[in-house]
Design an enzyme around this catalytic site. Structure first.
Site, PDB file in Angstrom:
ATOM      1  N   ASP A  62      40.719 -71.605-111.248  1.00  0.00           N
ATOM      2  CA  ASP A  62      40.308 -71.123-109.870  1.00  0.00           C
ATOM      3  C   ASP A  62      38.578 -70.857-110.089  1.00  0.00           C
ATOM      4  OD1 ASP A  62      40.046 -69.511-107.362  1.00  0.00           O
ATOM      5  OD2 ASP A  62      41.076 -67.937-108.341  1.00  0.00           O
TER       6      ASP A  62
ATOM      7  N   GLU B   6      32.199 -71.036-107.978  1.00  0.00           N
ATOM      8  CA  GLU B   6      31.248 -70.876-106.968  1.00  0.00           C
ATOM      9  C   GLU B   6      30.196 -69.924-107.145  1.00  0.00           C
ATOM     10  OE1 GLU B   6      35.535 -70.713-105.332  1.00  0.00           O
ATOM     11  OE2 GLU B   6      34.179 -69.759-106.614  1.00  0.00           O
TER      12      GLU B   6
ATOM     13  N   ASP C 103      41.904 -69.455-100.478  1.00  0.00           N
ATOM     14  CA  ASP C 103      42.613 -68.407-100.004  1.00  0.00           C
ATOM     15  C   ASP C 103      42.760 -68.390 -98.678  1.00  0.00           C
ATOM     16  OD1 ASP C 103      42.720 -68.231-102.793  1.00  0.00           O
ATOM     17  OD2 ASP C 103      41.278 -66.616-103.029  1.00  0.00           O
TER      18      ASP C 103
END
Length: 655
Positions: free
Chosen positions: A383, A386, A450
């Site tokens: 995950d 960024e 998400d």
């Protein structure tokens, strides 16, 4: 396509600029102050070997060369690079004349739009689901009422995956070897302007078909590898809350005849309960209290054909011993005072590992190798990526605003190396959500991030399709999504209908995986009732029936860069197809038109000119607009009659 003549006549402007970034929860507010911008005059085209040297001078200072660009031509590929010494400018604008009727795709991952013509695209990786946007959405719905088809303006969006690459409907691509913040401006019908904050290099190439364009683009950017064959053998169930709960849900699924290929337990390292919901404890070691006997259960489940998947990201929970170790060894990203830079994620702060520190990089990779692969995991979600702050201090001394976009690719590279160094490339895979140039060659698979657990076209189930297709046109060929979405907040709750529709859509993707969401108790789950169990059983069996076809598609992606899920225009040059963002082709032979509106039991589809057979009702269609019944469990899916897989694919509906 862009011709050499257009490149040789490109317009160039230069200037100076100063950036101002502020980050909150991974979302970046950006502004810049530009000074001394000047449009240059092309004064020379000198033939040099297999290319040209373009000379640009200042219109106001006659005879003064400001910059030069070297243009190299090899077969159909054109490279454009700044030549000579750096004149000190840090802003460049390059403008090409283009076909006013062309359509533009790519630039990484875009959710609300697919055709980028008319848009200005920011190339800067960020959190797509940030609190500011969610708050705006909630306020908007409170004032204006819920309206799934209403979207925010495109410029309000950020994306997990931003890449300086685009593809035109005229069958050419442009990739830019830049890492700093940039913008691609497609707002003018007959011009494209590319804005850079570093000396740019552009690579342009073209093909006679989109297959050829993908092959050339992927030869440049890299291709995904084949995936483990076991992942096609059914559903990967998203389950949490400990060994006993996982075991009970596996038993319930198998009793309902659900083919279970794996379980994805993101809380294997523990959990934390926050105002946002049930979240993972970011301490990358097995939580033996929550998951007693997990090592033995993983081995036991694997013998039964059920593979165990986990979760990891580049952060560490500051309450735990792994962070203490990392901090004591100087492994964390620092702030300007030399302290560990703590980044707030949803409701809590966390530390980031500094991947520019070789010792920290190897230590973190070791956690993957020892604590995850060593435990018996056959996959995981890698995950984030960024969040690198632009005001941090890195071990390498590099400028964070230049490294920021590279961070997801570095993260993917670490995960790939861990798998390779354990000799598990044919058994283990991982999936990422963030990306930039370099992610394609390093990541096994993307997932689209998400999504909200709703029907909104910008954040919910419908956004998955343009996100997937834009990745496909950026060179990334293997993608899937969380069945049912993830983000649950305030009035948003996952309904039975949404989960059922999402599952039936994801049958026709490389991976069928469920997610409980951040608030499992407020969401319908795959086993909430008997109908849901039976639906997933059928979806899982259909996915298994697609195994040979999916493996062939993934193999093609690895060999040639052809995306598994691709836009309709990829094979059909029909004007409507270039604007279509709610249908897609799975490989060459399956057209999927998911039901993406709440309460609908029929759908109008547009079929390209060919002979198509409806998978569920067996009716034959020759193209054009058709309206078909679409009860839950029978989404509009069409098989190309001339497919060499036709009989095999039509049997999918019989499982």
């Amino acid at each position: 396509m862009i011709q050499l003549e257009q490149v040789l006549n490109m317009e160039v402007s230069v200037g100076f600029g100063e950036n101002h970034f502020t980050m909150s929860h991974g979302s970046f507010r950006y502004r810049q102050k530009i000074s001394g911008k000047r449009r240059l005059v092309l004064t020379g085209k000198e033939k040099r070997g297999n290319g040209y040297l373009l000379t640009y001078q200042d219109k106001k200072e006659s005879g003064k060369t400001v910059c030069q660009f070297r243009v190299s031509v090899e077969d159909t590929q054109i490279r454009v690079a700044a030549d000579g010494e750096d004149a000190g400018y840090n802003r460049y604008w390059i403008t090409f004349d283009t076909n006013p009727k062309e359509h533009i795709y790519g630039c990484g991952e875009t959710y609300s739009e697919f055709d980028l013509k008319g848009q200005n695209v920011r190339i800067w990786v960020a959190e797509h689901q940030n609190t500011r946007r969610i708050s705006t959405k909630i306020i908007r719905e409170k004032v204006l009422g819920k309206h799934p088809q209403r979207t925010l303006a495109f410029e309000r969006y950020e994306s997990y995956y931003a890449q300086p690459t685009f593809v035109s409907s005229d069958k050419y691509f442009v990739h830019c070897n830049v890492n700093a913040y940039s913008e691609f401006d497609f707002r003018k019908a007959d011009k494209i302007t590319l804005f850079f904050q570093e000396r740019p290099e552009l690579i342009l190439d073209s093909g006679s078909s989109f297959l050829e364009v993908s092959e050339k683009l992927s030869a440049l950017l890299g291709r995904q590898r084949e995936l483990p064959s076991w992942m096609y053998d059914g559903v990967i169930l998203g389950i949490q809350e400990g060994t006993q709960t996982v075991g009970e849900k596996i038993d319930r699924a198998r009793a309902a005849d659900i083919p279970v290929a794996g379980v994805w337990c993101q809380d294997w390292s523990g959990c934390r309960k926050t105002g946002f919901g049930y979240q993972v404890m970011w301490n990358w070691k097995w939580d033996e209290n929550l998951y007693p006997g997990l090592d033995k259960k993983i081995a036991e489940w694997k013998k039964e054909g059920i593979h165990f998947l986990g979760y990891i990201n580049p952060f560490l929970a500051i309450e735990k011993k792994l962070y203490t170790y990392a901090s004591e060894h100087g492994y964390c990203v620092k702030d300007k005072e030399g302290k560990d830079y703590l980044v707030t994620i949803t409701t809590f702060p966390a530390a980031m590992i500094d991947f520019t520190n070789p010792a920290a990089y190897e230590w973190y990779k070791g956690l993957i190798k020892e604590n995850m692969i060593g435990l018996g995991m056959d996959g995981w979600m890698a995950d984030f990526g960024e969040y690198l702050p632009v005001d941090c201090v890195l071990y390498s001394g590099e400028e964070p605003s230049v490294i920021h976009n590279q961070w997801p690719a570095i993260w993917a590279k670490m995960n790939r190396e861990a798998v390779a160094e354990c000799g598990k490339e044919k058994e283990v895979f991982f999936f990422t959500r963030a990306g930039h140039t370099g992610t394609i060659r390093n990541s096994s698979m993307m997932w689209t991030g998400d999504q909200h657990v709703d029907w909104s076209v910008d954040d919910g189930m419908p956004s998955v399709i343009p996100a997937t297709l834009s990745l496909a046109m950026s060179g990334y060929g293997i993608t899937h999504s969380d069945a049912g979405g993830y983000t649950t907040i305030m009035h948003m709750r996952r309904s039975r209908e949404l989960l059922l529709r999402w599952e039936e859509m994801n049958v026709f993707s490389p991976l069928l995986r469920t997610h409980e969401g951040n608030q499992p108790v407020n969401n319908v789950q795959f086993d909430s009732d008997e109908e849901l169990l039976q639906q997933l059983s059928r979806c899982g069996r259909m996915h298994v029936a697609l195994k040979d076809y999916l493996m062939q598609c993934v193999n093609e992606a690895g060999r040639m860069g052809t995306p598994v899920m691709r836009p309709v225009f990829y094979h059909y040059d029909e004007e409507w197809a270039y604007r279509e963002k709610t249908e897609y082709l799975l490989g060459r032979d399956i057209l999927v038109a998911p039901v993406y509106k709440e309460g609908e039991v029929k759908r109008e589809c547009c079929l390209p000119k060919d002979t198509w057979v409806h998978l569920f009702n067996g009716k034959e269609y020759s193209g054009g607009k058709v309206e078909v019944a679409a009860p839950i469990g029978e989404p509009p899916v069409f098989i190309r009659k001339d497919s060499s897989y036709f009989e095999e694919l039509m049997d999918i509906a019989k499982v």
